[in-house]
Design a protein around this motif. Structure first.
Motif, short mmCIF file in Angstrom:
data_model
loop_
_atom_site.label_atom_id
_atom_site.label_comp_id
_atom_site.label_asym_id
_atom_site.label_seq_id
_atom_site.Cartn_x
_atom_site.Cartn_y
_atom_site.Cartn_z
N LEU A 197 0.83 -1.22 0.00
CA LEU A 197 0.00 0.00 0.00
C LEU A 197 0.86 1.26 0.00
CD1 LEU A 197 -2.60 -1.04 2.74
CD2 LEU A 197 -2.90 -1.12 0.25
N LEU A 198 2.05 1.17 0.57
CA LEU A 198 2.89 2.35 0.75
C LEU A 198 3.84 2.62 -0.41
CD1 LEU A 198 3.62 1.79 4.53
CD2 LEU A 198 2.61 3.87 3.57
N VAL A 199 4.36 1.57 -1.01
CA VAL A 199 5.44 1.79 -2.00
C VAL A 199 4.97 1.74 -3.44
CG1 VAL A 199 7.23 1.00 -0.41
CG2 VAL A 199 6.22 -0.62 -2.04
N THR A 200 3.68 1.48 -3.67
CA THR A 200 3.15 1.48 -5.04
C THR A 200 2.08 2.57 -5.17
OG1 THR A 200 1.39 -0.10 -4.55
CG2 THR A 200 3.50 -1.02 -5.23
N GLY A 201 1.80 2.92 -6.39
CA GLY A 201 0.72 3.88 -6.65
C GLY A 201 1.23 5.31 -6.74
N GLU A 202 0.28 6.22 -6.77
CA GLU A 202 0.62 7.63 -6.97
C GLU A 202 1.24 8.25 -5.72
OE1 GLU A 202 0.56 9.33 -9.84
OE2 GLU A 202 0.22 7.26 -10.48
N TRP A 220 -1.97 8.97 -0.28
CA TRP A 220 -2.33 8.95 1.14
C TRP A 220 -2.27 10.34 1.74
CZ3 TRP A 220 -4.50 4.64 2.23
CH2 TRP A 220 -4.06 3.44 1.68
N HIS A 221 -3.15 10.60 2.68
CA HIS A 221 -2.98 11.76 3.56
C HIS A 221 -1.73 11.47 4.40
CE1 HIS A 221 -3.54 14.41 6.99
NE2 HIS A 221 -4.42 15.08 6.28
N PRO A 222 -0.89 12.48 4.67
CA PRO A 222 0.35 12.22 5.42
C PRO A 222 0.12 11.51 6.75
CG PRO A 222 0.43 14.40 4.47
CD PRO A 222 -0.95 13.88 4.18
N MET A 223 -0.99 11.81 7.43
CA MET A 223 -1.23 11.12 8.70
C MET A 223 -1.58 9.65 8.47
SD MET A 223 -1.12 10.98 11.91
CE MET A 223 -1.10 12.55 12.75
N SER A 224 -2.39 9.36 7.46
CA SER A 224 -2.70 7.96 7.13
C SER A 224 -1.41 7.22 6.81
CB SER A 224 -3.63 7.87 5.92
OG SER A 224 -4.75 8.68 6.08
N GLU A 225 -0.55 7.87 6.06
CA GLU A 225 0.72 7.26 5.66
C GLU A 225 1.58 6.96 6.90
OE1 GLU A 225 2.09 8.96 2.14
OE2 GLU A 225 4.13 8.24 2.32
N THR A 226 1.61 7.91 7.81
CA THR A 226 2.38 7.72 9.05
C THR A 226 1.83 6.53 9.83
OG1 THR A 226 2.73 10.11 9.15
CG2 THR A 226 3.14 8.87 11.18
N LEU A 227 0.51 6.46 9.95
CA LEU A 227 -0.10 5.38 10.73
C LEU A 227 0.10 4.03 10.05
CD1 LEU A 227 -3.35 7.27 11.84
CD2 LEU A 227 -1.36 6.70 13.26
N LEU A 228 0.11 4.01 8.72
CA LEU A 228 0.38 2.75 8.02
C LEU A 228 1.81 2.29 8.31
CD1 LEU A 228 -1.39 3.41 4.60
CD2 LEU A 228 -1.95 1.58 6.23
N HIS A 229 2.77 3.22 8.31
CA HIS A 229 4.15 2.82 8.63
C HIS A 229 4.25 2.32 10.08
CE1 HIS A 229 6.55 3.65 5.10
NE2 HIS A 229 5.92 4.79 4.91
N VAL A 230 3.55 2.99 10.97
CA VAL A 230 3.60 2.56 12.38
C VAL A 230 2.93 1.19 12.53
CG1 VAL A 230 2.86 3.10 14.74
CG2 VAL A 230 3.77 4.92 13.27
N ALA A 231 1.81 0.98 11.84
CA ALA A 231 1.13 -0.32 11.92
C ALA A 231 2.03 -1.43 11.38
CB ALA A 231 -0.18 -0.27 11.13
N ALA A 232 2.68 -1.16 10.26
CA ALA A 232 3.61 -2.16 9.71
C ALA A 232 4.73 -2.46 10.72
CB ALA A 232 4.20 -1.65 8.39
N GLN A 254 8.05 11.14 7.02
CA GLN A 254 6.73 11.64 7.40
C GLN A 254 6.85 12.85 8.34
OE1 GLN A 254 7.18 8.03 7.11
NE2 GLN A 254 6.36 8.55 5.11
N GLY A 255 7.76 12.73 9.33
CA GLY A 255 7.86 13.79 10.33
C GLY A 255 8.31 15.11 9.74
N ILE A 256 9.37 15.07 8.93
CA ILE A 256 9.92 16.31 8.39
C ILE A 256 9.39 16.58 6.98
CG2 ILE A 256 12.05 17.53 7.73
CD1 ILE A 256 13.43 15.95 10.04
N LEU A 257 9.63 15.66 6.06
CA LEU A 257 9.29 15.94 4.65
C LEU A 257 7.79 16.03 4.41
CD1 LEU A 257 11.43 16.29 2.35
CD2 LEU A 257 12.31 15.26 4.41
N GLN A 258 7.01 15.20 5.08
CA GLN A 258 5.56 15.24 4.85
C GLN A 258 4.83 16.05 5.92
OE1 GLN A 258 4.81 10.93 4.18
NE2 GLN A 258 4.70 11.42 2.00
#
Ligand SMILES: Nc1ncnc2c1ncn2[C@@H]1O[C@H](COP(=O)(O)OP(=O)(O)OP(=O)(O)O)[C@@H](O)[C@H]1O
Ligand SMILES: Cc1cn([C@H]2C[C@H](O)[C@@H](COP(=O)(O)O)O2)c(=O)[nH]c1=O
Length: 217
Positions: free
Chosen positions: A60-65, A69-81, A113-117
């Motif tokens: 979900l994170l490394v493919t697609g446009e 993701w909203h940056p917070m959704s992206e952060t939570l996906l990384h934390v869940a992984a 996520q913290g700095i760039l996003q």
């Protein structure tokens, strides 16, 4: 402020960090081989991924446009992984005394996520405290290379896992600066490694730091 946490009792936890194509996977493999040759049990793993559920989230994170993701959704996906990775792979290995080498960990979330996003370092750190009980590596090798060189290396072997690579040149240049700054801030845990040499030269730059770590345990 530095952030060394000794929250595991037995094994050694080593992370490799840096921008795209700096050689993290290559150096992780070389390091694992050297430590295995000395008789250590070594678990070589990566993020996002390193456990079945975490590998599912990785897709979900490394493919697609780039903007999917909203940056917070992206952060939570990384934390869940990461929760899956740590619970299923990292902690069990550390508990039995193995060396765990991970290609990326929480510093990637701090920087990407913290700095760039724009999520902010304190938010990432708070999520890490809540979800991962602050588990930090004993040693983090931050591989440093101009982003144009890293992307040129990475582009030689891209499949469809190119979502972050497509985030633009300015994003990747800022990423490099942010990793260098992170390594300086967390200087007790992090070692900044010049990754511009050959694979063998970079491995030689890394090895003394590993010898020091192993000999002090
Ligand atoms: N020191 C080096 N000099 C030249 N090429 C290298 C060097 N180290 C690795 N490479 C090559 O560069 C490419 C990227 O290396 P590698 O996959 O190890 O980087 P990475 O940091 O893990 O990348 P990514 O973050 O994109 O997964 C590979 O094709 C690899 O063979
Ligand atoms: C752990 C983690 C990773 N990322 C990004 C950084 C990379 O572009 C990809 C993973 O690809 P790789 O080829 O396996 O390095 O994910 C991130 O943005 N945040 C994170 O926490």
């Amino acid at each position: 402020m530095d952030d060394v946490h000794m929250t595991h009792a037995h094994g050694l936890f080593i992370s490799l960090e840096g921008g795209e194509g700096v050689g993290k996977s290559t150096q992780s493999r070389i390091l694992a081989d050297r430590l295995r040759a000395l008789g250590h049990e070594v678990i070589l793993t990566r993020e996002p991924g390193g456990a079945p559920g975490a590998e599912d989230i990785r897709r979900l994170l490394v493919t697609g446009e780039p903007g999917r993701w909203h940056p917070m959704s992206e952060t939570l996906l990384h934390v869940a992984a990461r929760v899956e990775h740590v619970a299923k792979t990292v902690r069990p290995a550390l508990d039995r005394g193995a060396v765990v080498i991970t290609d990326r960990y929480v510093d990637s979330t701090r920087v990407y996520q913290g700095i760039l996003q724009g999520i902010g370092g304190p938010v990432v750190d708070e999520l890490h405290r809540i979800a991962l009980a602050d588990l930090m590596p004993d040693l983090t090798l931050v591989l440093d290379l101009p982003s144009t060189q890293g992307l040129a290396r990475a582009n030689r072997r891209l499949g469809d896992e190119d979502r972050y690579e497509r985030m633009g040149d300015a994003f990747h240049a800022r990423l490099r600066d942010a990793f260098v700054a992170l390594a300086r801030t967390h200087h007790k845990r992090c070692r900044l490694i010049d990754a511009s040499g050959t694979e063998e030269q970079v491995a030689q730059a890394i090895w003394p730091h590993i010898q020091t770590l192993v000999s002090t345990r």
